[in-house]
Design a protein around this motif. Structure first.
Motif, mmCIF file in Angstrom:
data_model
loop_
_atom_site.group_PDB
_atom_site.id
_atom_site.type_symbol
_atom_site.label_atom_id
_atom_site.label_comp_id
_atom_site.label_asym_id
_atom_site.label_seq_id
_atom_site.Cartn_x
_atom_site.Cartn_y
_atom_site.Cartn_z
ATOM 1 N N ALA A 1 -13.408 -6.596 10.815
ATOM 2 C CA ALA A 1 -12.049 -6.094 10.582
ATOM 3 C C ALA A 1 -12.062 -4.829 9.736
ATOM 4 O O ALA A 1 -11.242 -3.929 9.926
ATOM 5 C CB ALA A 1 -11.203 -7.178 9.912
ATOM 6 N N ASP A 2 -13.021 -4.755 8.816
ATOM 7 C CA ASP A 2 -13.116 -3.573 7.946
ATOM 8 C C ASP A 2 -13.481 -2.314 8.715
ATOM 9 O O ASP A 2 -13.294 -1.211 8.215
ATOM 10 C CB ASP A 2 -14.149 -3.811 6.845
ATOM 11 C CG ASP A 2 -13.677 -4.831 5.810
ATOM 12 O OD1 ASP A 2 -12.459 -5.080 5.737
ATOM 13 O OD2 ASP A 2 -14.527 -5.385 5.093
ATOM 14 N N THR A 3 -14.030 -2.459 9.921
ATOM 15 C CA THR A 3 -14.450 -1.299 10.710
ATOM 16 C C THR A 3 -13.391 -0.857 11.710
ATOM 17 O O THR A 3 -13.582 0.140 12.406
ATOM 18 C CB THR A 3 -15.753 -1.603 11.478
ATOM 19 O OG1 THR A 3 -15.480 -2.552 12.523
ATOM 20 C CG2 THR A 3 -16.818 -2.163 10.557
ATOM 21 N N LEU A 4 -12.290 -1.599 11.810
ATOM 22 C CA LEU A 4 -11.240 -1.238 12.758
ATOM 23 C C LEU A 4 -10.563 0.070 12.363
ATOM 24 O O LEU A 4 -10.364 0.342 11.176
ATOM 25 C CB LEU A 4 -10.178 -2.343 12.817
ATOM 26 C CG LEU A 4 -10.519 -3.626 13.553
ATOM 27 C CD1 LEU A 4 -9.449 -4.669 13.280
ATOM 28 C CD2 LEU A 4 -10.651 -3.375 15.045
ATOM 29 N N GLN B 1 -7.297 2.512 11.907
ATOM 30 C CA GLN B 1 -5.879 2.302 11.664
ATOM 31 C C GLN B 1 -5.133 2.656 12.947
ATOM 32 O O GLN B 1 -5.564 3.524 13.686
ATOM 33 C CB GLN B 1 -5.402 3.220 10.525
ATOM 34 C CG GLN B 1 -6.063 2.943 9.198
ATOM 35 C CD GLN B 1 -5.588 1.641 8.544
ATOM 36 O OE1 GLN B 1 -4.888 0.832 9.159
ATOM 37 N NE2 GLN B 1 -5.979 1.438 7.304
ATOM 38 N N ARG C 1 -6.403 -2.038 11.869
ATOM 39 C CA ARG C 1 -6.862 -2.709 10.655
ATOM 40 C C ARG C 1 -5.674 -3.123 9.796
ATOM 41 O O ARG C 1 -5.673 -4.210 9.206
ATOM 42 C CB ARG C 1 -7.800 -1.797 9.864
ATOM 43 C CG ARG C 1 -8.304 -2.437 8.589
ATOM 44 C CD ARG C 1 -9.432 -1.679 7.958
ATOM 45 N NE ARG C 1 -9.160 -0.256 7.816
ATOM 46 C CZ ARG C 1 -9.882 0.572 7.071
ATOM 47 N NH1 ARG C 1 -10.935 0.115 6.406
ATOM 48 N NH2 ARG C 1 -9.593 1.838 6.994
ATOM 49 N N THR D 1 -5.102 -6.971 8.597
ATOM 50 C CA THR D 1 -5.119 -7.285 7.162
ATOM 51 C C THR D 1 -3.737 -7.691 6.658
ATOM 52 O O THR D 1 -3.630 -8.281 5.587
ATOM 53 C CB THR D 1 -5.647 -6.098 6.349
ATOM 54 O OG1 THR D 1 -4.845 -4.931 6.626
ATOM 55 C CG2 THR D 1 -7.100 -5.800 6.694
ATOM 56 N N LEU E 1 -9.515 -6.578 17.181
ATOM 57 C CA LEU E 1 -10.562 -7.272 16.419
ATOM 58 C C LEU E 1 -11.343 -8.198 17.337
ATOM 59 O O LEU E 1 -12.574 -8.288 17.229
ATOM 60 C CB LEU E 1 -9.936 -8.059 15.267
ATOM 61 C CG LEU E 1 -10.889 -8.942 14.463
ATOM 62 C CD1 LEU E 1 -12.011 -8.123 13.835
ATOM 63 C CD2 LEU E 1 -10.116 -9.716 13.383
#
Length: 206
Positions: free
Chosen positions: A99-102, A104, A107, A111, A167
């Motif tokens: 998820a941290d690599t998605l 914007q 993400r 989140t 994701l």
């Protein structure tokens, strides 16, 4: 089976062996491996059974506790339904790392959701795509099972699945990478990637 527990000593040895085996699987699922840290927090996981393929998929926000108990079965039905001696492999995907690599705004969407809802939505999408049989039924009354509706489900996971599709594409890639067998090498008890790990009870069972 009766020959394995034909006396009190045999029964104790049987109990010892089964618990050692299940405990070792739980350890490999959670403890640091190589340069990979302990598995904790939110994960998506799947259990494969030889001849069946993916038999069960689950998710948890407390991986260290839940994955350690998965083969032991103290609070999880799977170890009682299909003993871990019959498991081929267990795949664990640490989806928050993905998820941290998605990009914007994908993400931001992920989140902004409760992590449990994200896990349930990912679990639903795996069920829709792979149809694991042990997720397809739930316990009914009088020792019976009833079919669960996956397509058209109104569960929280199903209702939020469209919000985690980006994701899920990353999760599916990581899942497939972990599913792939090691080329021309003996199967290791555990193999790790940047997104998760796969543990092979079939390589440990003697």
């Amino acid at each position: 089976m009766a020959r394995l527990v034909g006396s009190t000593d045999d029964l104790i040895r049987w109990q010892d062996r089964r618990y050692r085996f299940a405990n070792e699987i739980g350890r490999l699922l959670t403890e640091p491996s190589g340069d990979r840290p302990v598995v904790d927090g939110a994960v998506l996981y799947g259990v494969y059974v030889s001849g069946v393929g993916l038999a069960y998929v689950g998710q948890t926000g407390d991986a260290r506790r839940r994955l350690r108990d998965l083969p032991i079965g103290e609070s999880h039905h799977l170890g009682m339904t299909v003993p871990p001696e019959l498991w081929e492999k267990i795949i664990v995907v640490c989806w928050p790392l993905l998820a941290d690599t998605l990009p914007q705004p994908a993400r931001r969407t992920v989140t902004g959701l409760d992590p449990e809802v994200v896990g349930l939505a990912l679990e639903h999408l795996v069920q829709v795509e792979y149809r694991p049989p042990l997720n397809a039924r739930s316990r009914g009354a009088n020792g019976t099972w009833r079919e669960r509706r996956v397509i058209g489900s109104r569960s929280r996971g199903a209702l939020h699945a469209h919000m985690v599709q980006s994701l899920y594409e990353l999760v599916r890639d990581a899942w497939q990478d972990l599913s792939a067998p090691s080329p021309s090498e003996p199967t290791p008890p555990v193999r790790t990637t940047s997104a998760g790990r796969v543990v092979y009870p079939s390589a440990m069972n003697d």
